[in-house]
Every structure is written in C-alpha cells, then in structure tokens.
Design a protein around this motif. Structure first.
Motif, PDB file in Angstrom:
ATOM      1  N   GLU A 254       0.858  -1.187   0.000  1.00 51.58           N
ATOM      2  CA  GLU A 254       0.000   0.000   0.000  1.00 51.58           C
ATOM      3  C   GLU A 254       0.891   1.233   0.000  1.00 51.58           C
ATOM      4  OE1 GLU A 254      -2.273  -0.454   3.527  1.00 51.58           O
ATOM      5  OE2 GLU A 254      -3.405  -2.184   2.796  1.00 51.58           O
ATOM      6  N   ASN A 255       0.337   2.349  -0.496  1.00 51.06           N
ATOM      7  CA  ASN A 255       1.071   3.633  -0.534  1.00 51.06           C
ATOM      8  C   ASN A 255       2.425   3.490  -1.233  1.00 51.06           C
ATOM      9  OD1 ASN A 255      -1.064   4.463   1.069  1.00 51.06           O
ATOM     10  ND2 ASN A 255       0.088   4.301   2.976  1.00 51.06           N
ATOM     11  N   LEU A 256       2.424   2.867  -2.413  1.00 52.25           N
ATOM     12  CA  LEU A 256       3.670   2.639  -3.156  1.00 52.25           C
ATOM     13  C   LEU A 256       4.169   3.952  -3.766  1.00 52.25           C
ATOM     14  CD1 LEU A 256       5.714   0.589  -4.353  1.00 52.25           C
ATOM     15  CD2 LEU A 256       4.112   0.209  -6.232  1.00 52.25           C
ATOM     16  N   THR A 257       5.392   4.354  -3.399  1.00 57.60           N
ATOM     17  CA  THR A 257       6.000   5.578  -3.930  1.00 57.60           C
ATOM     18  C   THR A 257       7.419   5.280  -4.395  1.00 57.60           C
ATOM     19  OG1 THR A 257       6.776   6.212  -1.722  1.00 57.60           O
ATOM     20  CG2 THR A 257       4.637   7.100  -2.434  1.00 57.60           C
ATOM     21  N   TRP A 258       7.997   6.224  -5.164  1.00 58.16           N
ATOM     22  CA  TRP A 258       9.316   6.016  -5.764  1.00 58.16           C
ATOM     23  C   TRP A 258      10.221   7.205  -5.458  1.00 58.16           C
ATOM     24  CZ3 TRP A 258       9.781   1.274  -7.961  1.00 58.16           C
ATOM     25  CH2 TRP A 258       8.586   0.626  -8.299  1.00 58.16           C
ATOM     26  N   ASP A 259      11.506   6.938  -5.205  1.00 57.31           N
ATOM     27  CA  ASP A 259      12.439   8.040  -4.997  1.00 57.31           C
ATOM     28  C   ASP A 259      13.147   8.386  -6.304  1.00 57.31           C
ATOM     29  OD1 ASP A 259      14.520   6.238  -5.406  1.00 57.31           O
ATOM     30  OD2 ASP A 259      15.109   6.127  -3.295  1.00 57.31           O
ATOM     31  N   ALA A 260      14.126   9.293  -6.232  1.00 56.26           N
ATOM     32  CA  ALA A 260      14.793   9.797  -7.441  1.00 56.26           C
ATOM     33  C   ALA A 260      15.588   8.726  -8.171  1.00 56.26           C
ATOM     34  CB  ALA A 260      15.725  10.949  -7.062  1.00 56.26           C
ATOM     35  N   ASN A 261      15.933   7.648  -7.478  1.00 52.30           N
ATOM     36  CA  ASN A 261      16.673   6.543  -8.113  1.00 52.30           C
ATOM     37  C   ASN A 261      15.774   5.366  -8.476  1.00 52.30           C
ATOM     38  OD1 ASN A 261      19.282   7.654  -8.169  1.00 52.30           O
ATOM     39  ND2 ASN A 261      19.568   7.180  -6.000  1.00 52.30           N
ATOM     40  N   ALA A 262      14.457   5.609  -8.504  1.00 52.54           N
ATOM     41  CA  ALA A 262      13.464   4.586  -8.863  1.00 52.54           C
ATOM     42  C   ALA A 262      13.406   3.440  -7.854  1.00 52.54           C
ATOM     43  CB  ALA A 262      13.713   4.037 -10.271  1.00 52.54           C
ATOM     44  N   CYS A 263      13.760   3.737  -6.606  1.00 49.55           N
ATOM     45  CA  CYS A 263      13.637   2.748  -5.524  1.00 49.55           C
ATOM     46  C   CYS A 263      12.309   2.973  -4.802  1.00 49.55           C
ATOM     47  CB  CYS A 263      14.797   2.869  -4.547  1.00 49.55           C
ATOM     48  SG  CYS A 263      16.409   2.484  -5.282  1.00 49.55           S
TER      49      CYS A 263
END
Length: 466
Positions: free
Chosen positions: A257-266
């Motif tokens: 749930e609440n899947l998000t991504w950082d600047a390095n696609a992690c």
C-alpha cells in the motif's frame, strides 16, 4: 572438491549400488567428492559428469593415477578397465541427484526452492539476507541452479544450518521436476512466467508448465508462493498436496500500500502497519521483495525485522546496479536479458524524471527461438514509449530493436545499431553528455559489461555538457 558428512558405505547405500574393489576399511572412509578431474588429488571419490562436449569417464584413468581413492562409473563403461575400484551406476548425472537427495535427508533444516523466468536470483539473495538475520542460512552461490549446481549446494549443508535457499533454473522441458524431487522443499517460490528459453520451451504455456513442477517435490502440506499478478500463476489454488500464498502489486495476500518512488526509482510501501524502503531500483524488485516478504512472514519472522534486512539489501553485481561515472549515471544490468526483464528495466529507467537524456544500450537477447525477431522488435518499439532519447542496439539480433524503435517514431539519428560491442563503445566515447543516464542490458553472452566499464572510465573531458 567437497568433503561430505558421509562414508563410502553410506554413499553406496544411497545409490543402491554394490561397489567393486572397495575393502571394508575403505568403506568407512569419509567421502571427498571431486566433480572436476582438474581438481583431483589423493583420496578423492571422482564423479565423472557428462555434457554435450565432454564425458568425465574419459578422465577416470588420469584421476586414479593422481591418487584418487575410487570413482563412480556408468555400468556400461565398467568393462573399459578405467579403474579397479568403483561404484557402478546407471547414469552418473542422474545418480548425482540421487546422492544429493539422500544426503539432504540427513539434515533437519528448512528448505526453500526458488524459480521463475525473472528475479529468481535476486529473490534468493533477498531471502538469504533476511533469513540470515535470524537463522543460520545457506543459499545457492551465484546461479548454480542446474542438475550439477543444485547438488553442489546440498553438499555444502552443515548440521548447524537452519535454513537453505536453493535456486532452480531451466532451459528445457523436464529440468525443474528432478531438482524439486531432489531438494524436497518445505516452501517453493515461482516469481513469474516470462519469455525466457523459448528456444527449447516453445511458448509461455510451456514455460508455466515447466516452472510449476517446482511444486512436485514439496513436502506434504508445504507452501507454494506465487505471483498473483501473473495471469497463469494466479490460477493456482491450495490443494491436498500444498497451500498457495500469493503476492502482487495489483492483487495478492501480500500486497503493498502507498507505493512511492524516490529519485533513483527505488520503492517505498507499507504492508499492514510496517513500512518498507528498498535500495534496489525498479518495479521488478518490488515483486522480488514481495516474494521474499511472503516467504519470511510465513515463517513467522516479524515484519519489522524483514523490513530492516530489505532496507540494507543492495543489488548483486551487474543486476540493475546504479553506478556513478564522471557526471553520468550508468545502470548496469548485464547479467542476463530476456523480453520480460528488459521491459522492466526500460520501465524503471523510463520513469525517472531527474535526468537530461536517457539512453538505452541494448544487446541481443539469446535463446528465444523462432519468435526472436518479433520479441526484439517489440523491445525496440517500447524504447520511445518509455521516453528514452536514444537507442543503441548491439548485435545481430538487435537490428530488429532498431527497426521497432524507428517504426514507433524514433528518428534515424536516435535509433542506432552496431554489430559489435567495440563499435558501440567507439560511438559512445564521443557522444555521452553530462547528466545522461545510460541503461546497459543484454544477454550474458553479449559481454555488455565491457560497455559499462568503458563508460565508468570516461574522463571528464570526454563528458561534454549537452
């Protein structure tokens, strides 16, 4: 060479074979197993393996001269006077699996088997990282996942081990079943079903039929962990033989749930109240992590401990490894390539928004059979769709990638093809811009890591601001 906790008499008992020339004193000796004639020495039990281009039986005489104690031998070669001391078997390759099966039964550890078209090695490594935080854990080294590699893993078992993670691969029908029957896992994992090894497996339905045989050796009441987002695997159900536990991003019991991504696609996400943060990029690594979470939480590990171990996990060499050059980022994914893993890599880097240019450097995908041309073309079509500014395709088959990219609207200056890795390197030396992110991917046989090495050595002067 591997030292087994097994006497020669016990080896013969497992193989159900009457040894020739073995004295009662010799029968009490522990087995020093040698699978490679080049490593042979005094006191070893030599096991002659057979392949397409070699037969270990041809080296038995040499090995005995080096001081080997005895040899295993196909019964139909016994009349060749290769050795006076041997254990006859019907087929030395099959007998190795028989020995491994008997050997693993001496140990009380929990066994987890992992297969899948993509992600099996990374999932295995994630499982090893998580489980090692609580259990004495042993796992397949590298990708030793075939009829020789799996026994080698089993022969490393120690009585102090509590968990074993065993990877199982296939390139043709009928290869996973005997591996599963050898290991007799408590838990089996199928990461996905994709277009890999189609040269021998033919189509995705056959890939599915092959992968699902990993459940054949499951212990009664064991657990099969599968990807619910995979259209074929999602149809598997709990039955009299084993339970099914599902994971997935869209559906499944273990679902983020609440899947998000950082600047390095992690990715970061929550499962229940527990937060997970990955330090490996891409949606495919979310799936790998979910598989590992499903297995380890089914073993009653706390989600907090699983999360902590996953956050520390970093990519194995050449698997979606983000590396920094002089003003550029290089994503090295040169360990292997098939259509599924290449699409996931393109999606991952395509989703990044913090770069100047994105360049896909893609080599041939091997062992795809009669659909190879079509599958390469589909990858090429995807390159502009994933917002890449340039395609550099490398190798004979990848001409079809270039054709696909051009058909999808990429211009001729941006969709390029080179016959060899060296020619691609020569082009890149003068055409890399400051701020570029470069995805390098191809089948292992293409040696695309040479491109990665060159990109990382580019002098700042060669990286001109674009």
């Amino acid at each position: 060479m591997q030292n087994l906790d097994l006497t020669i008499a016990e080896l013969c008992e497992i193989l159900e074979s009457e040894p020739v020339g073995v004295s009662p004193r010799m029968a009490k000796r522990k087995v020093k197993l040698c699978l490679d004639s080049r490593e042979a020495g005094p006191g070893v039990v030599f096991w002659p393996l057979k392949g397409g281009r070699f037969d270990g039986h041809d080296f038995i005489s040499d090995v005995m001269k080096k001081g080997a104690l005895m040899s295993v031998m196909d019964a139909d070669r016994a009349g060749d006077s290769l050795s006076d001391v041997y254990v006859p078997v019907d087929d030395s390759n099959k007998a190795l699996l028989k020995l491994a099966k008997g050997y693993q039964r001496k140990f009380k550890l929990k066994k987890i088997a992992v297969t899948g078209s993509n992600g099996k090695t990374t999932t295995k490594e994630m499982l090893k990282a998580i489980l090692s935080s609580e259990f004495k854990t042993i796992a397949t080294e590298g990708n030793f996942n075939n009829q020789i590699g799996v026994p080698k893993t089993i022969f490393r078992f120690k009585h102090s081990d509590e968990v074993a993670v065993v990877e199982m691969g296939t390139s043709a029908p009928g290869e996973i079943h005997p591996l599963s029957m050898t290991v007799e896992p408590d838990i089996a994992v199928i990461t996905n079903v994709g277009a890999s090894h189609l040269e021998h497996l033919g189509n995705l339905d056959n890939v599915f039929k092959e992968k699902v045989t990993i459940a054949d050796g499951l212990k009664k009441g064991g657990l099969l962990v599968v990807n619910a987002d995979d259209s074929r695997l999602s149809k598997l159900r709990t039955n009299k033989s084993y339970r099914v536990l599902t994971f997935g991003i869209k559906r499944g019991v273990i679902k983020p749930e609440n899947l998000t991504w950082d600047a390095n696609a992690c990715a970061s996400f929550k499962i229940g109240r527990t937060e997970f943060h990955l330090n490996v990029p891409g949606i495919h690594n979310v799936y790998n992590a979910l598989a590992a979470i499903a297995v380890t939480t089914s073993m009653r590990m706390s989600k907090a401990k699983v999360s902590a171990a996953l956050e520390k996990f970093h990519a194995a060499n050449m698997r979606m490894e983000i590396r920094n050059g002089a003003g550029i980022k290089v994503v090295s994914d040169c360990y292997n390539a098939n259509p599924s893993s290449t699409k996931m890599a393109l999606q991952t880097i395509g989703a990044l928004s913090n770069t100047n240019r994105k360049i896909a450097i893609l080599g041939d995908m091997l062992e795809l059979g009669e659909k190879s041309e079509e599958l390469h073309r589909e990858i090429g079509e995807m390159v502009p769709q994933m917002h890449f500014d340039m395609l550099i395709s490398v190798g004979k088959l990848s001409q079809n990638m270039q054709a696909g990219a051009l058909a999808a609207g990429m211009d001729a200056k941006s969709a390029l093809h080179f016959d060899t890795v060296q020619k691609a390197i020569e082009f890149l030396e003068g055409n890399v811009h400051f701020g570029d992110i470069l995805l390098v991917k191809g089948s292992r046989g293409m040696k695309m890591e040479q491109i990665v090495d060159k990109l990382l050595r580019l002098e700042p002067a060669a990286v001109t601001k674009g």
